[in-house]
Write a protein that holds these residues in place. Structure first.
Motif, short mmCIF file in Angstrom:
data_model
loop_
_atom_site.label_atom_id
_atom_site.label_comp_id
_atom_site.label_asym_id
_atom_site.label_seq_id
_atom_site.Cartn_x
_atom_site.Cartn_y
_atom_site.Cartn_z
N ASP A 1 2.26 1.16 3.58
CA ASP A 1 3.63 0.68 3.75
C ASP A 1 4.61 1.82 3.63
N CYS A 2 4.25 2.81 2.84
CA CYS A 2 5.15 3.97 2.69
C CYS A 2 4.42 5.13 2.02
N LEU A 3 5.09 6.28 2.12
CA LEU A 3 4.61 7.49 1.44
C LEU A 3 5.68 7.93 0.45
N VAL A 4 5.27 8.21 -0.78
CA VAL A 4 6.19 8.79 -1.76
C VAL A 4 5.83 10.27 -1.87
N ILE A 5 6.79 11.13 -1.53
CA ILE A 5 6.51 12.56 -1.40
C ILE A 5 7.34 13.35 -2.40
N LEU A 6 6.64 14.00 -3.34
CA LEU A 6 7.35 14.75 -4.38
C LEU A 6 7.34 16.23 -4.02
N GLY A 7 8.53 16.81 -3.86
CA GLY A 7 8.54 18.21 -3.50
C GLY A 7 9.91 18.81 -3.38
N SER B 1 5.49 -3.43 -12.44
CA SER B 1 6.14 -4.43 -13.30
C SER B 1 6.66 -5.60 -12.46
N LYS B 2 6.77 -5.41 -11.15
CA LYS B 2 7.35 -6.45 -10.29
C LYS B 2 6.37 -7.02 -9.25
N VAL B 3 5.43 -6.18 -8.81
CA VAL B 3 4.53 -6.61 -7.74
C VAL B 3 3.09 -6.61 -8.28
N ASP B 4 2.35 -7.70 -8.01
CA ASP B 4 0.98 -7.81 -8.54
C ASP B 4 -0.02 -7.04 -7.69
N ASP B 5 0.12 -7.21 -6.39
CA ASP B 5 -0.89 -6.69 -5.49
C ASP B 5 -0.48 -5.33 -4.91
N VAL B 6 -0.91 -4.26 -5.59
CA VAL B 6 -0.50 -2.92 -5.14
C VAL B 6 -1.73 -2.03 -5.00
N GLU B 7 -1.80 -1.30 -3.92
CA GLU B 7 -2.85 -0.28 -3.78
C GLU B 7 -2.17 1.08 -3.74
N ILE B 8 -2.69 2.01 -4.54
CA ILE B 8 -2.08 3.34 -4.59
C ILE B 8 -3.09 4.37 -4.09
N TYR B 9 -2.67 5.10 -3.08
CA TYR B 9 -3.52 6.15 -2.49
C TYR B 9 -2.94 7.50 -2.90
N GLY B 10 -3.67 8.23 -3.72
CA GLY B 10 -3.19 9.54 -4.18
C GLY B 10 -3.80 10.63 -3.31
N PHE B 11 -2.97 11.25 -2.46
CA PHE B 11 -3.48 12.30 -1.57
C PHE B 11 -3.63 13.61 -2.34
N GLN B 12 -4.76 14.27 -2.11
CA GLN B 12 -5.05 15.45 -2.92
C GLN B 12 -4.49 16.73 -2.32
N ARG C 1 0.86 -1.20 0.00
CA ARG C 1 0.00 0.00 0.00
C ARG C 1 0.89 1.24 0.00
N ILE C 2 0.78 1.99 -1.10
CA ILE C 2 1.65 3.16 -1.27
C ILE C 2 0.82 4.43 -1.30
N GLY C 3 1.18 5.38 -0.45
CA GLY C 3 0.55 6.71 -0.51
C GLY C 3 1.45 7.63 -1.30
N MET C 4 0.84 8.55 -2.07
CA MET C 4 1.66 9.44 -2.89
C MET C 4 1.11 10.84 -2.80
#
Ligand code: F6P
Length: 360
Positions: free
Chosen positions: A104-110, A29-40, A3-6
């Motif tokens: 599982d983690c947050l990907v933070i672009l900034g 391309s590597k993991v089948d079971d992925v949930e992506i949470y896009g924070f607004q 579960r990835i938050g972005m």
């Protein structure tokens, strides 16, 4: 299940979407079971639990799209520990959202402020990965940030267009370039656009030197002058002030002039009696499609982040060093700015070719 938050935070720029696409394509391309949470709208979405569930399909076809599909907002770092108007503890709220969604983690672009908050969340025990975004290219620990090259292209194009009209008139043309407190965009666009004078925050200017350059050009039969000025440029006189005095002086200037270009125009007009014209490309420098370099670079950034997620390497910002993709600890880079080194080779070379930096 992963579960990835972005989220994308701070001012937008080109290639935000391209970088997110890189992350998602890399993971999927590597993991089948992925949930992506896009924070607004940046950290706001994480604080108030506003997000949309996204799939890899949402990241198709966005390599070239400007802006950010998640929206963004400025949430100053210094206010993160200050409760909101309803008394909400923002840091506690962000942690709550993270744990409630079992991320599982947050990907933070900034940029700089965003990475400082990312580091704060790391200190609070969250798994975070920062991606280096900003047209200013002022993030410590990385040679490059995405958005920078695209902004340089646009600012250069502005100077090019001014150049053709400048040759028809005996005027001084000032182009004001973004970059906040640093001069990377102005330095590169100024050289690429053939500016005669480049003014950077890192090299305080003397108005008499500028007037001298303009007059010398006039005498040599070059009746126009092109000046690229960084929005944060500062005079030698102001650079001598204490921090407090400078703040007061800049506040005063702000009331009189919309920005540095207008102040300079007045000073140049007084000293040289030349007509002066101003161009401020402003937010066009952050707009439109990313240039090819940024598409490639942000894809590399995304791929590196995907690799880090799969290896469980958190608490870092993705960076480029020596042309290679790497990672730097957030605690080492948070709060540090990468300035233009006034003694760097590029400035020495530019000076050799006759470009004035208004200092000598
Ligand atoms: O950090 C990117 C940047 O474009 C700076 O170059 C500029 O000073 C600032 O953002 C402008 O911010 P805003 O979009 O909030 O006006």
């Amino acid at each position: 299940m992963l579960r990835i938050g972005m989220l994308t935070s701070g001012g937008d720029c080109q290639a935000l979407n391209a970088a997110m696409r890189g992350v998602v394509k890399g993971i999927c391309s590597k993991v089948d079971d992925v949930e992506i949470y896009g924070f607004q709208d940046g950290y706001k979405g994480l604080i108030y639990g506003n997000f949309k569930m996204l799939t890899s399909r949402d990241f198709s076809g966005i390599l070239t799209r400007g802006g950010t599909i998640l929206g963004t907002s400025r949430q100053p770092f210094k206010l993160m520990r200050v409760p909101d108007k309803d008394g909400l503890d923002k840091v506690a709220a962000m942690k709550h959202t993270y744990h409630k969604l079992s991320l599982d983690c947050l990907v933070i672009l900034g940029g700089n402020g965003t990475q400082k908050t990312a580091n704060l969340l790391r200190e609070e025990g969250l798994n975070v990965i920062g991606l280096p975004k900003t047209i200013d290219n002022d993030l410590w620990g990385t040679e490059m940030t995405f958005g920078f090259q695209s902004a340089v292209d646009i600012a250069t194009d502005t100077i090019d267009r001014i150049h053709t009209t400048a040759t028809s008139h005996s005027r001084v043309f000032i182009i004001e370039v973004m970059g906040h407190k640093v001069g990377h965009v102005t330095l590169h666009a100024g050289i690429a656009g053939g500016a005669d004078i480049i003014l950077l925050p890192e090299i305080p200017y003397d108005i008499n030197v500028i007037a001298d350059v303009i007059e010398k050009r006039d005498k040599a039969g070059k009746s126009f002058t092109i000046l690229a000025v960084a929005e944060g440029a500062i005079s030698k006189k102001d650079a001598k002030l204490s921090k407090k005095e400078l703040k007061e002086k800049l506040e005063k200037d702000k009331k009189k002039y919309p920005s540095i270009a207008y102040k300079l125009a007045e000073e140049i007009q007084e000293k040289t009696e030349k007509e002066v014209r101003i161009t401020v490309p402003g937010h066009t420098q952050r707009g439109g499609s990313p240039c090819p370099f940024d598409r490639v670079f942000s894809t590399r950034v995304g791929a590196k982040a995907a690799d880090m997620i799969m290896k469980g390497q958190y608490g870092y910002m993705v960076a480029m060093q020596g042309g290679e993709m790497t990672k730097v600890p957030l605690e080492e880079i948070a709060g540090k700015l990468k300035y233009v080194d006034p003694k760097c080779k590029l400035i020495k070379e530019a000076k050799l070719t006759g470009i004035s930096f208004g200092d000598e």
